[in-house]
Structures are given as C-alpha cells and as structure tokens.
Motif scaffolding. Structure first.
Motif, short mmCIF file in Angstrom:
data_model
loop_
_atom_site.label_atom_id
_atom_site.label_comp_id
_atom_site.label_asym_id
_atom_site.label_seq_id
_atom_site.Cartn_x
_atom_site.Cartn_y
_atom_site.Cartn_z
N THR A 39 72.74 -44.31 22.80
CA THR A 39 73.31 -42.97 22.62
C THR A 39 74.32 -42.95 21.50
OG1 THR A 39 72.99 -42.51 24.98
CG2 THR A 39 74.52 -41.09 23.78
N VAL A 40 75.15 -43.99 21.40
CA VAL A 40 76.14 -44.06 20.33
C VAL A 40 75.45 -44.13 18.97
CG1 VAL A 40 77.93 -45.50 19.30
CG2 VAL A 40 77.95 -45.07 21.76
N VAL A 41 74.38 -44.94 18.86
CA VAL A 41 73.66 -45.06 17.59
C VAL A 41 73.01 -43.73 17.21
CG1 VAL A 41 71.74 -46.20 16.42
CG2 VAL A 41 73.27 -47.52 17.88
N VAL A 42 72.37 -43.08 18.18
CA VAL A 42 71.72 -41.80 17.91
C VAL A 42 72.75 -40.74 17.53
CG1 VAL A 42 70.35 -39.94 18.92
CG2 VAL A 42 69.76 -42.33 19.40
N ALA A 43 73.87 -40.71 18.24
CA ALA A 43 74.92 -39.72 17.93
C ALA A 43 75.50 -39.96 16.54
CB ALA A 43 76.03 -39.79 18.99
N ALA A 44 75.71 -41.23 16.18
CA ALA A 44 76.22 -41.53 14.85
C ALA A 44 75.24 -41.11 13.77
CB ALA A 44 76.52 -43.02 14.74
N PRO A 49 77.50 -36.70 9.08
CA PRO A 49 78.34 -35.92 8.16
C PRO A 49 79.63 -35.40 8.78
CG PRO A 49 76.03 -35.25 8.01
CD PRO A 49 76.15 -36.13 9.21
N TRP A 50 79.64 -35.22 10.08
CA TRP A 50 80.83 -34.69 10.75
C TRP A 50 81.71 -35.80 11.31
CZ3 TRP A 50 75.92 -32.78 11.34
CH2 TRP A 50 75.67 -31.50 10.82
N LEU A 51 81.14 -36.95 11.62
CA LEU A 51 81.92 -38.05 12.20
C LEU A 51 82.57 -38.91 11.13
CD1 LEU A 51 79.57 -39.27 15.10
CD2 LEU A 51 81.61 -37.83 15.28
N ALA A 52 81.93 -39.06 9.98
CA ALA A 52 82.46 -39.94 8.94
C ALA A 52 83.76 -39.37 8.38
CB ALA A 52 81.44 -40.12 7.83
N PRO A 53 84.82 -40.18 8.33
CA PRO A 53 86.11 -39.66 7.83
C PRO A 53 86.19 -39.56 6.31
CG PRO A 53 86.34 -41.95 8.49
CD PRO A 53 84.93 -41.54 8.87
N VAL A 88 79.33 -47.40 7.81
CA VAL A 88 78.68 -47.86 9.03
C VAL A 88 78.05 -46.68 9.76
CG1 VAL A 88 79.08 -48.83 11.32
CG2 VAL A 88 80.06 -49.94 9.31
N ILE A 89 78.76 -45.58 9.85
CA ILE A 89 78.23 -44.40 10.55
C ILE A 89 76.99 -43.87 9.83
CG2 ILE A 89 78.71 -42.00 11.15
CD1 ILE A 89 81.60 -42.80 11.67
N HIS A 90 77.05 -43.76 8.51
CA HIS A 90 75.88 -43.27 7.77
C HIS A 90 74.76 -44.30 7.76
CE1 HIS A 90 77.03 -39.40 5.86
NE2 HIS A 90 78.25 -39.84 6.10
N GLY A 91 75.11 -45.59 7.86
CA GLY A 91 74.07 -46.61 7.93
C GLY A 91 73.22 -46.51 9.18
#
Length: 297
Positions: A39-44, A49-53, A88-91
């Motif tokens: 779930t964390v991987v799918v959510a990321a 675009p919204w989670l990456a700072p 990492v999030i976009h990866g």
C-alpha cells in the motif's frame, strides 16, 4: 389462502461471508505487513507529485550538495543537490510500473502458450516447451543485460523485455495445470456437447488455473522490480535524470563512506517493496493450495 393472524414470513438476506483473504489478513501479521508495504509503494507511486517535497530532477549544487539527512531534506541530497526523498517517492512509479506492465506481458504470453500447449499436446506442446527450456536455460539477469545492451536503453524497452523473458515460468505452470484438467468430466462433457476448443480454453480451463496464475503473477511483480533495478544499476534501464531506485543505488556506490544515505535510501525502498509483494504472494499461495493451508493449520 392465508389464515388470519398467521405470522407473515420475513425474507432475510443471506449472511455476509468474508473472503478467505480478508480472514487470513485479520490473523496473519506477515500478510498485514506485506499489505502495508504494498500500500505504501502504491500510494507513493500514485501520489508522488503531491507527496514529494521537492523537484526530483532539478537540484541545487551550490546550496544543497550532499547534505546530510535532516532539516528541509529528510533523507539528504545527492551529488547534484537533488532531494533523495523526492527521488525515492518518484522512483516508486517506475518500479511499480515495470512490475505491473512487464508482469502483465509475461502473464498474457505465458497463460496463452501454456493453455495451448497443455490442451493440444503433441507437437504444439513440444515446440512451446522447448522454447521455454531455451529461455530458462540462460540466467535471467544475463539474458536481460545482453538483450538490453543490443538496443537503445529506454523504459518501454525494459518493460517489454522483462515481460518477454519472464513468460516461460508462467507457461510451464499453466501447462502443468491444464494437463490435469483437460481430462476432467466437465471438459469432456463440453467437448461432447459440441463446444469449440476456444470455448473450452476460455470458459472452462482458464477459470480453473486462475489461482496459481494470480500467485505467480504477484510473486513475479517483485522479480520484475528487482530486474529493473539491476538493469538501471548497470546503466541499461532508466536513463538519467529519471529517478530510478537502481540508478540511485549506482550513483551512490562510490560514496558509501562519505555519504551512505545516497544509496541506502533507494536500497531500502527496493527491499521493502520486494518484501511486501513476496509476503502477499506467499499468503496467496497458501490460500490457493490446500496442501500448504492444511500443513500450516
């Protein structure tokens, strides 16, 4: 005729039965961990675009060169001044995308060829299985590197390449199931009633091999993610500046003593993602295999 005063029967809906997967999820902590990681991987991947700072591609060489984790950059920055957490999030998008797309290609090829080989047998079975044997004879990673090196590296090529190389295992699995099911009574009855081979394959055999296929596909997603990371690590996968976990690990391999966070963060992301899909796949395998389920009980 209904007697006066007699009780009118009330229609009650049938009781709601939970699926075996949900029942297993409630009592299996390993499956719970796997679902959380997936779930964390799918959510990321979906909400990147919204989670990456920060921007995962543009960096700041003057003010953010190899900053240690903390402050504005929770996981630090790399040699280009780019935020590690954002990359990492976009990866996750690339890793999840290659897992889903390449495994979909492998599943379609493997299921189709496995059904045909197991149902028709004879020379069709011999040709398909010899192709599978040839594919499995070569180490998967070396075969991927050899083919990827022969063409121009790009993400679409990686997606298709991993899927095409991974069909053999799925085909052997489906073939073994169809060899047993093709002599079942319902298949013989359908053939006696004049059903065409296509109808028998799609309507009767395919639904009965669905369980093992789902399990193999789930486990295959983790393998595809590892394969993409390996190709990106050697420079044959996602090309710079695209954020890929494997390429990020490669970028920081010479900095492990001075800036270990450059490689550690994407390496942990790969490990957690693969662990999550493997845990879910193992739980599904036990659910669909009565022998494993009884042994666990």
């Amino acid at each position: 005729m209904r007697c006066k005063g007699s009780a009118t029967p009330t229609l009650r809906p049938p009781p709601v039965t939970n699926s075996p997967f949900l029942a297993r999820l409630r009592r299996d902590p390993l499956l719970q961990l796997g679902v959380v990681l997936v779930t964390v991987v799918v959510a990321a991947a979906v909400l990147a675009p919204w989670l990456a700072p920060a921007d995962p591609i543009r960096g700041d060489l003057q003010g953010a060169y190899l900053l240690e984790p903390g402050g504005r950059h929770l996981l630090g920055t790399d040699t280009q001044g780019r935020d590690i957490l954002s990359r990492v999030i976009h990866g996750a998008r690339i890793s999840l995308g290659v897992g889903l797309i390449s495994q979909s290609v492998a599943t379609m090829l493997g299921v189709t060829l496995g059904l045909v080989a197991g149902y028709y047998g004879k020379w069709v079975d011999a040709v398909v299985m010899r192709l599978a044997d040839i594919t499995l004879a070569f180490p998967t990673l070396l075969l991927l590197i050899a083919v990827a090196a022969a063409v121009r590296p790009s993400l679409p090529v990686v997606f298709m390449l991993i899927g095409v190389v991974g069909w053999a295992g799925m085909a052997r699995l489906v073939r073994s199931q169809v060899l047993v099911l093709r002599s079942a009574e319902y298949v013989m009855a359908a053939r006696a009633l004049g059903a065409r081979d296509r109808q028998i394959l799609i309507q009767h055999l395919l639904p009965n091999v669905r369980g093992p296929v789902i399990v193999a596909a789930t486990l295959g997603i983790a393998g595809a993610m590892m394969a993409e990371a390996a190709l990106s690590f050697v420079g044959l996968g996602a090309q710079p500046p695209t954020p890929s976990w494997g390429a990020m690990v490669a970028d920081g391999r010479d900095l492990l003593r001075v800036a270990p966070w450059v490689s550690v963060a994407p390496g942990l992301a790969i490990g957690f993602a693969v662990l999550g899909f493997n845990l879910v796949g193992d739980a599904l395998r036990e659910l669909y295999d009565p022998r494993l389920r009884s042994a666990r009980a």
